[in-house]
Design a protein around this motif. Structure first.
Motif, PDB file in Angstrom:
ATOM      1  N   LEU A  75      13.890  40.227  47.293  1.00 20.67           N
ATOM      2  CA  LEU A  75      13.473  41.805  47.886  1.00 20.67           C
ATOM      3  C   LEU A  75      12.462  42.380  46.962  1.00 20.67           C
ATOM      4  O   LEU A  75      11.281  42.543  47.899  1.00 20.67           O
ATOM      5  CB  LEU A  75      14.580  42.780  47.877  1.00 20.67           C
ATOM      6  CG  LEU A  75      14.289  43.956  48.562  1.00 20.67           C
ATOM      7  CD1 LEU A  75      13.928  43.792  50.007  1.00 20.67           C
ATOM      8  CD2 LEU A  75      15.496  44.898  48.486  1.00 20.67           C
ATOM      9  N   ARG A  78       9.097  40.336  48.042  1.00 21.30           N
ATOM     10  CA  ARG A  78       8.763  40.397  49.472  1.00 21.30           C
ATOM     11  C   ARG A  78       7.925  41.764  49.217  1.00 21.30           C
ATOM     12  O   ARG A  78       6.792  41.816  50.095  1.00 21.30           O
ATOM     13  CB  ARG A  78      10.062  40.471  50.374  1.00 21.30           C
ATOM     14  CG  ARG A  78      10.760  39.224  50.423  1.00 21.30           C
ATOM     15  CD  ARG A  78      11.873  39.249  51.153  1.00 21.30           C
ATOM     16  NE  ARG A  78      12.599  37.861  51.348  1.00 21.30           N
ATOM     17  CZ  ARG A  78      12.674  36.962  51.735  1.00 21.30           C
ATOM     18  NH1 ARG A  78      11.663  36.937  53.053  1.00 21.30           N
ATOM     19  NH2 ARG A  78      13.334  35.820  51.910  1.00 21.30           N
ATOM     20  N   GLU A  79       8.610  42.689  48.777  1.00 22.75           N
ATOM     21  CA  GLU A  79       7.765  44.228  48.820  1.00 22.75           C
ATOM     22  C   GLU A  79       6.590  44.226  48.110  1.00 22.75           C
ATOM     23  O   GLU A  79       5.625  44.820  48.456  1.00 22.75           O
ATOM     24  CB  GLU A  79       8.507  45.212  48.345  1.00 22.75           C
ATOM     25  CG  GLU A  79       9.946  45.671  49.053  1.00 22.75           C
ATOM     26  CD  GLU A  79      10.890  46.260  48.310  1.00 22.75           C
ATOM     27  OE1 GLU A  79      10.973  46.465  47.137  1.00 22.75           O
ATOM     28  OE2 GLU A  79      11.772  46.867  49.038  1.00 22.75           O
ATOM     29  N   ASN A  82       4.094  42.155  50.350  1.00 19.48           N
ATOM     30  CA  ASN A  82       3.637  43.037  51.394  1.00 19.48           C
ATOM     31  C   ASN A  82       2.612  43.986  51.133  1.00 19.48           C
ATOM     32  O   ASN A  82       1.820  44.458  51.848  1.00 19.48           O
ATOM     33  CB  ASN A  82       5.082  43.619  52.199  1.00 19.48           C
ATOM     34  CG  ASN A  82       4.498  44.382  53.387  1.00 19.48           C
ATOM     35  OD1 ASN A  82       3.993  43.854  54.307  1.00 19.48           O
ATOM     36  ND2 ASN A  82       4.800  45.670  53.579  1.00 19.48           N
ATOM     37  N   ALA A  83       2.926  44.665  49.963  1.00 18.80           N
ATOM     38  CA  ALA A  83       1.833  45.553  49.265  1.00 18.80           C
ATOM     39  C   ALA A  83       0.585  45.087  49.570  1.00 18.80           C
ATOM     40  O   ALA A  83      -0.452  45.777  49.534  1.00 18.80           O
ATOM     41  CB  ALA A  83       2.302  46.213  47.985  1.00 18.80           C
ATOM     42  N   ASP A  96       1.019  45.507  57.584  1.00 13.81           N
ATOM     43  CA  ASP A  96       2.192  46.065  57.019  1.00 13.81           C
ATOM     44  C   ASP A  96       3.324  45.074  57.756  1.00 13.81           C
ATOM     45  O   ASP A  96       3.542  45.335  58.991  1.00 13.81           O
ATOM     46  CB  ASP A  96       2.449  47.453  57.228  1.00 13.81           C
ATOM     47  CG  ASP A  96       3.605  48.060  56.573  1.00 13.81           C
ATOM     48  OD1 ASP A  96       4.309  47.000  56.107  1.00 13.81           O
ATOM     49  OD2 ASP A  96       4.014  49.006  56.600  1.00 13.81           O
ATOM     50  N   THR A  98       6.306  45.170  57.556  1.00 11.96           N
ATOM     51  CA  THR A  98       7.358  45.723  57.844  1.00 11.96           C
ATOM     52  C   THR A  98       7.164  46.990  59.244  1.00 11.96           C
ATOM     53  O   THR A  98       8.050  47.461  59.509  1.00 11.96           O
ATOM     54  CB  THR A  98       8.056  46.543  56.946  1.00 11.96           C
ATOM     55  OG1 THR A  98       7.173  47.534  56.463  1.00 11.96           O
ATOM     56  CG2 THR A  98       8.293  45.776  55.614  1.00 11.96           C
ATOM     57  N   LEU A 113      10.993  42.579  56.341  1.00 14.97           N
ATOM     58  CA  LEU A 113      10.387  41.209  55.564  1.00 14.97           C
ATOM     59  C   LEU A 113      11.095  40.246  55.602  1.00 14.97           C
ATOM     60  O   LEU A 113      11.199  39.170  54.596  1.00 14.97           O
ATOM     61  CB  LEU A 113       9.921  41.670  54.148  1.00 14.97           C
ATOM     62  CG  LEU A 113       9.006  42.901  54.087  1.00 14.97           C
ATOM     63  CD1 LEU A 113       8.931  43.601  52.687  1.00 14.97           C
ATOM     64  CD2 LEU A 113       7.580  42.620  54.689  1.00 14.97           C
ATOM     65  N   TYR A 115      14.218  39.487  55.165  1.00 18.73           N
ATOM     66  CA  TYR A 115      15.267  39.579  53.790  1.00 18.73           C
ATOM     67  C   TYR A 115      16.609  39.393  54.397  1.00 18.73           C
ATOM     68  O   TYR A 115      16.957  40.297  55.199  1.00 18.73           O
ATOM     69  CB  TYR A 115      14.932  40.808  52.881  1.00 18.73           C
ATOM     70  CG  TYR A 115      15.669  40.909  51.884  1.00 18.73           C
ATOM     71  CD1 TYR A 115      15.833  40.099  50.944  1.00 18.73           C
ATOM     72  CD2 TYR A 115      16.780  41.893  51.990  1.00 18.73           C
ATOM     73  CE1 TYR A 115      16.689  40.187  49.677  1.00 18.73           C
ATOM     74  CE2 TYR A 115      17.572  42.024  50.643  1.00 18.73           C
ATOM     75  CZ  TYR A 115      17.431  41.191  49.852  1.00 18.73           C
ATOM     76  OH  TYR A 115      18.334  41.465  48.670  1.00 18.73           O
TER      77      TYR A 115
END
Length: 476
Positions: A75, A78-79, A82-83, A96, A98, A113, A115
């Protein structure tokens, strides 16, 4: 006549100018339409490049975060990925992954994402779904971020499938596994104690590698070139059972000892000794039911890093059948070949070979070198040998070259299992012409993908082109 010619020339030029103007009037809409399409195609082309760059930043950042965190839960990686994609917009639009307005199928509701934290064993890298965006005509495809491993980087037989990404293999930066095989017997390799052969799979590398690395078969060939006439005898000359005798090193200053056998995923009943028909010089040790094909793998069976066991298997010289034909540990040195078959996550990995080497160490060289070593899984090992080799018994108190000891350490070079992340998406790109001229065009769906892996040697994330994208577990 001269004035008449001049008048006709003047009229002809006016006529030509009129025709040119007519063609310009007729062609103008087509030219405008062409310009519109050129601008629009250029906008889409730039959007495609920017989206790929955004996803490249996503994959590079995600795989670096994942690998340098030691793998496991995805997780946070993934974050982070994505950032980075958000920080690299497409035509001024944040990417983005998400964002429900981009593509609802990408988010899968609460599972942002892609997950999945359900902890299912069949989904080791927490991908809710696994799809390659290239396989579908529609851009509404799930799986914006797919985590997995690069399990192959070269295939000379099929270059089209050289680089293989598999989403169901747990990656690792672990050091290659290694196995110690030794023969320790002065009077033969099956005497009263029945533990003259030893196999020890060293527990090295990280926990993920230890959980997935196995040895599913070992072959010992005591006469690989046919020049010695050595062979295993009788019922392979093997002790009735893999026993639990205690090794007590010779010449030690203290009474250190250890249990011969330490097996985690299997028992001694799972160790099968066979010999190929017509090849009594080869001992095959298989760690699955003997009805299982020897070239197949039972993923649940095999030696785990940290395992060790000892057994007796007599070797004879068939040219000396009328005398003492038993071969000792020295005599198989520099002759016997050992082949180790490794698997990773239930799939065949590398096949490595080495030759037993006769040692020149004597038992009285052990002296005060004996000590206890505790590995990462809290398994105690006695280290008594002058070389400090783990699980290698102290040689007999005999002269150099007559100590009955030979051994080899074989490492698994193996196929790579690099951390890898695939980022893929399709976004809607607004029409430039519509915003300028008010034409009813767009938005346009633009797709891209990028795959990055983590180079364990350089500690750098790198982009890679994948030839084969796999979403299924490796075949058994």
């Amino acid at each position: 006549m001269t004035q008449l010619h001049r008048r006709f020339d003047f009229l002809s030029k006016r006529a030509r100018r009129g025709v040119s103007l007519l063609w310009i009037i007729i062609a103008f809409p087509a030219l405008v339409l062409f310009l519109v399409f050129a601008v629009e195609i250029g906008n889409i082309w730039l959007a495609r490049i920017e989206l790929e760059q955004s996803l490249e930043a996503n994959a590079l950042a995600a795989v670096k975060q994942w690998a340098e965190s030691g793998g496991g839960d995805t997780l946070a990686a993934r974050e982070v990925g994505n950032a980075f994609s958000i920080a690299n917009p497409v035509r001024g639009q944040d990417v983005d992954l998400t964002d429900m307005t981009l593509n609802t199928a990408f988010t899968n509701g609460p599972n942002l994402l892609n997950y999945d934290d359900s902890g299912m064993a069949a989904n080791p890298n927490q991908n809710l779904v696994c799809t390659d965006i290239s396989n579908y005509g529609s851009y509404l495809q799930p799986g914006v971020m797919v985590f997995g491993a690069i399990i192959q980087t070269e295939n000379l037989a099929n270059p089209a499938e050289s680089v293989v990404f598999n989403a169901d293999v747990i990656p690792s930066c672990a050091s290659p596994g290694s196995v110690l095989v030794d023969a320790n017997g002065s009077g033969g390799l099956k005497t009263a104690n029945n533990h003259e052969w030893g196999i020890s799979f060293k527990a090295i590398g990280d926990a993920l590698a230890q959980a997935n690395l196995r040895i599913y078969r070992i072959d010992i060939n005591v006469d690989p070139d046919g020049s010695r006439n050595y062979e295993f005898t009788g019922s392979l000359g093997i002790a009735d059972t893999v026993n639990n005798d205690i090794i007590v090193g010779t010449g030690m200053s203290s009474g250190l000892s250890q249990n011969d056998n330490y097996l985690q995923a299997i028992t001694t009943a799972d160790i099968y000794f066979t010999s190929p028909p017509g090849s009594p010089e080869i001992l095959q040790i298989n760690f699955s039911d003997p009805t299982f094909p020897l070239d197949a793998i039972n993923p649940a069976i095999g030696l785990v890093p940290g395992d060790r066991f000892r057994f007796g298997a007599e070797v004879v010289d068939t040219t000396n059948v009328n005398s003492n034909s038993q071969v000792n540990g020295d005599e198989v040195g520099d002759v016997a070949e050992v082949t180790v078959y490794f698997s990773y996550a239930g799939a065949p990995d590398s096949v490595e070979m080495g030759t037993l080497v006769d040692t020149m160490d004597k038992g009285n060289n052990c002296g005060g070198n004996a000590y206890i070593f505790t590995d990462a899984i809290n398994n105690d090992h006695v280290i008594v040998h002058p070389t400090n080799t783990v699980d290698l018994p102290c040689p007999d108190n005999a002269s150099a070259g007559s100590n009955g000891q030979s051994y080899v350490t074989i490492g698994s070079s193996g196929q790579p299992h690099f951390y890898a992340v695939r980022a893929q998406a399709t976004i809607g790109v607004p029409s430039v012409v519509q915003s300028i001229c008010g034409f009813n065009l767009g938005p346009w769906g633009v797709s891209a993908k990028a795959t990055a892996y983590y180079d364990c040697e350089t500690s750098d994330p790198k982009l890679i082109r994948v030839d084969l994208f796999q979403c299924d577990p490796p075949p058994p």
